[in-house]
Design a protein around this motif. Structure first.
Motif, short mmCIF file in Angstrom:
data_model
loop_
_atom_site.label_atom_id
_atom_site.label_comp_id
_atom_site.label_asym_id
_atom_site.label_seq_id
_atom_site.Cartn_x
_atom_site.Cartn_y
_atom_site.Cartn_z
N LEU A 123 0.83 -1.20 0.00
CA LEU A 123 0.00 0.00 0.00
C LEU A 123 0.86 1.25 0.00
N SER A 124 0.32 2.33 -0.53
CA SER A 124 0.98 3.63 -0.39
C SER A 124 0.87 4.04 1.07
N LYS A 149 -2.69 5.03 1.95
CA LYS A 149 -3.63 3.90 2.06
C LYS A 149 -3.39 3.12 3.35
N GLU A 150 -2.12 3.01 3.74
CA GLU A 150 -1.83 2.28 4.96
C GLU A 150 -2.34 3.05 6.18
N GLU A 194 -4.80 5.14 6.14
CA GLU A 194 -6.27 5.06 6.07
C GLU A 194 -6.74 3.74 6.67
N TYR A 227 -4.17 13.52 1.88
CA TYR A 227 -5.37 12.67 1.89
C TYR A 227 -6.59 13.47 1.42
N GLN A 276 -6.25 13.54 -2.25
CA GLN A 276 -6.50 12.23 -2.87
C GLN A 276 -7.99 11.89 -2.87
N GLU A 277 -8.68 12.23 -1.78
CA GLU A 277 -10.08 11.83 -1.64
C GLU A 277 -11.06 12.93 -2.04
N VAL A 281 -13.71 -1.29 -0.13
CA VAL A 281 -13.00 -0.30 0.70
C VAL A 281 -13.86 0.95 0.59
N MET A 330 -4.74 -4.17 4.69
CA MET A 330 -5.93 -3.42 4.25
C MET A 330 -7.11 -3.60 5.21
#
Lengths: 301, 414
Positions: A6-7, A10-11, A13, A197, A200-201, B272, B284
């Motif tokens: 994961l980036s 993402k990790e 998150e 973030y 990104q989102e 997700v 994840m």
């Protein structure tokens, strides 16, 4: 090289979502402390992801100092509607009216410290047993040792010498009657991570974070917005400047920075180049070397 | 894509650990002006004639009063290649407990050796704990090279000594670097005084160490954390299993086994947030739906039919006792393992370990604070687990005192 990693965003998150779900699984009546700042906004969006397609199973609790930026209030009400989440407001003005706290006086008067009483009263009134907040360990040195699950005694106090060890991702939320927990799902994020973030989102944020023209005065190296609550000292001359805010706190003490950043990309560039921490614009942290630690012990966010 | 590397450092007062961390933060431009000003001001107030970078890492008032660090502190910095989280564990008597805590989430351990002193008792302790906690990578920093005139012989001897000692440990990836944290040699910038050293700088090692294989991507494990049931008109029949993948790879269509019930089904979708994804792997956080409606609750583990965890009530564990109050055989406690919490009794202390000599101490009656021991526990219900060696998530647990609710021990399943 395999594709199964994961980036860092993402990790982070995944870690935050895990913590938020753990709160809902372990506690009976959790709540999310919502300040209107970018960190608690990110927390609200992470909560949405954690429980989709169900709604967020806890309320947003706003401790309203009465000294808010109007933009924060507009955003708050929009967000509550957008996420279809319940809003609970604890009012500092009410605490003052009831005589629970006494308003500070003088030039640097702020309701920031008074929030603690209102916060603890609100937690007690609604019997919240876990209050999630957007605090990050990189913000301030007293926060660097904070746990994800931070135990508070029946007086809401934090005892830094007696924290539970926290290993792997196993969180111990067990407590006695009357005690509660503060939980910090984005503990491991930095200011930069939060901005990246948001980018990104595509998370909408209050207009305060973008450049705008505002009447300000310069005091102790910070630019403070003029308002009904800011008492001017002799010789202080308000002037119009293009500014933006790096944090969204109590209006009379949250300093602005001069900036032309009108997009998230430009804000990120600015944060990357900045040589001052975001709390460097907060007068409340400058009161003493251990200002944050002292407030945390007594039950501050 | 920027990755996240979590590393831990440990050391005592004089080995230069705080200076090294200060150096990494300072040279990577992660220290801000106002933080530096605050540190300069407190250095002055204390009458120091230099800026004490270690003040950056001493967080709490009570610690500064005593001049020691009482707890693990977390620090952050980033380079264009990676983001780093440092778990900074202090090195005094409560050292073992803090080091174990810091090591539990780390991919890498930094071990500092004073070039003037060579390997000391602490080096053995740090290294042993890193290996006990199965930290996959170790970087040994031979520090204070400036104080031994940057001599290659000194460095070579320490490397040789360390290699012969570490052959007894279970760590596969060990790198060495000669540095001076105080002056900055080989930390972020290459040293001009050690031309005999051809290897990378410390920061370059941190940026390039291969961490993609640190998670187990073979043995599929999905501990169910929470069941999502929206009970809304739009998602009337939705039943999603929320959790964080602990190992292996799950894809829609995979045949799965639910433990402990033994029910079988197929993965329908993996989410997700609102997005459906093609695969889920550690670490994840996802929501999984299955083809069949079966009874699954928090604490269950979804695995594969041919590859699933063990299920047992009698379990051997290496523990680190972390509480002031000692314990003994027949103690009744709670165990928290993945998302499950059950009652447990301490059946047997098989041996304690002297972590300086790695000698076993037989016939131990009590476990005291900072003891490391192999014990046998019996749980009220079976746990579904793997050995810690195989999986750091399904192989780890904590013990909780039912009266005080404190976390009293951390355990690695043998």
């Amino acid at each position: 090289m395999n594709q199964y990693y994961l980036s860092h965003l993402k990790e982070l998150e995944a870690e935050a979502i895990y913590v938020i779900r753990e709160v809902v699984a372990q506690f009976e009546k959790p709540a999310l402390l919502f300040s209107g700042g970018k960190d608690s906004i990110v927390l609200a969006y992470l909560s949405k992801k954690a429980f989709y397609p169900a709604r967020i199973p806890f309320p947003l609790v706003h401790i309203d100092t009465g000294h808010n930026f109007p933009e924060t209030m507009v955003y708050r009400d929009w967000l509550v509607n957008e996420l279809q989440v319940k809003l609970v407001v604890g009012s500092v003005q009410e605490s003052i009216d009831k005589g629970r706290v006494r308003e500070e006086t003088g030039y640097n008067a702020s309701r920031n410290a008074l929030q603690t009483v209102t916060l603890l009263d609100t937690i007690e009134l609604h019997k919240y047993d876990a209050a999630m907040g957007g605090a990050r360990r990189d913000e301030e040195k007293a926060r660097a040792k904070e746990r994800f699950f931070s135990h508070r005694d029946e007086f809401g106090q934090w005892d830094p010498k007696n924290q539970r060890p926290e290993l792997w991702n196993i969180f111990n939320g067990r407590k006695q009657m009357g005690e509660h927990f503060r939980v910090f799902p984005i503990s491991n994020w930095t200011e930069m991570d939060v901005w990246q973030y948001i980018q990104q989102e595509n998370i909408p944020i209050p207009t305060l974070y973008y450049t705008h023209e505002r009447e300000v005065i310069s005091r102790d190296g910070a630019l403070l917005s003029t308002s009904a609550w800011l008492k001017l000292k002799e010789g202080e001359m308000p002037e119009k400047k293009r500014v933006r805010f790096r944090t969204c706190g109590d209006m009379p003490i949250t300093g602005a920075v001069e900036s032309d950043a009108d997009t998230i990309e430009k804000i990120i560039e600015e944060v990357a180049a900045s040589r001052k921490t975001e709390r460097g614009t907060r007068a409340d942290d400058k009161r003493s070397e251990t200002a944050m630690e002292d407030r945390k012990k007594s039950g501050y966010f | 894509m920027n990755q996240l590397l979590r590393f831990t450092t440990a050391g005592s007062v004089d080995d230069g650990k705080s200076t090294l961390i200060g150096r990494l933060l300072y040279d990577s431009k992660s220290i801000f002006e106002d933080q530096l000003e605050a540190v300069e001001a407190s250095s002055q107030k204390r009458g120091f004639d230099y800026v004490d970078l270690s003040l950056l890492t001493d967080g709490l008032k009570s610690e500064r009063e005593q001049g020691i660090t009482i707890d693990v502190a977390y620090r952050y910095f980033a380079t264009p290649k990676r983001k780093f989280i440092i778990a900074d564990a202090p090195g005094h008597i409560q050292y073992t407990r803090n080091m174990v805590t810091g090591a539990s989430t780390a991919n890498l351990a930094l071990i500092l050796i004073d070039a003037r002193k060579g390997l000391v008792e602490q080096t053995f302790r740090h290294s042993f704990i890193a290996s006990l906690l199965k930290i996959p990578h170790i970087i040994v920093c031979v520090n204070k090279m400036d104080l031994v005139d940057y001599k290659q012989e000194v460095y070579d001897q320490i490397v040789e000594d360390y290699k012969s000692f570490s052959s007894k440990l279970e760590v596969s990836d060990i790198q060495f670097v000669p540095i001076s944290a105080l002056v900055g040699d080989n930390v972020v910038n290459r040293s001009e005084k050690m031309n005999w050293y051809q290897g990378a700088t410390l920061l370059h090692m941190l940026e390039s160490v291969h961490i993609e294989s640190d998670h187990n991507h073979i043995d599929s494990r999905f501990p169910v954390q929470y069941v999502i049931r929206p009970q809304s008109i739009d998602h009337h029949d939705f039943r999603g299993y929320a959790g964080r993948v602990a190992g292996g790879i799950f894809r829609p269509g995979d045949d799965v086994l639910v433990m402990p019930s033994g029910f079988q089904s197929k993965v329908k979708n993996i989410f997700v947030g609102e997005d459906k994804v093609e695969s889920a792997f550690a670490p994840m956080s996802v929501t999984m739906t299955l083809e069949d409606e079966i009874d699954i609750s928090r604490g269950d583990i979804i695995a594969k039919i041919n590859n699933h965890p063990q299920s047992d009530q009698d379990i051997d564990v290496m523990v680190c006792w972390m509480n002031q109050k000692p314990t003994a055989v027949n103690a009744r406690l709670l165990v928290r393992h993945t998302n499950k919490e059950v009652k447990v009794v301490l059946k047997e202390i098989q041996y304690k370990l002297d972590i300086n000599s790695l000698q076993r101490i037989e016939n131990a009656e009590y476990l005291n604070m900072n003891d490391i021991a192999r014990i046998r526990i019996r749980t009220a219900q079976a746990l579904q687990y793997d050995s810690y060696r195989k999986n750091r998530i399904t192989g780890s647990l904590i013990l909780i005192d039912e009266q005080t609710n404190e976390t009293v021990a951390s355990g690695m399943i043998v």
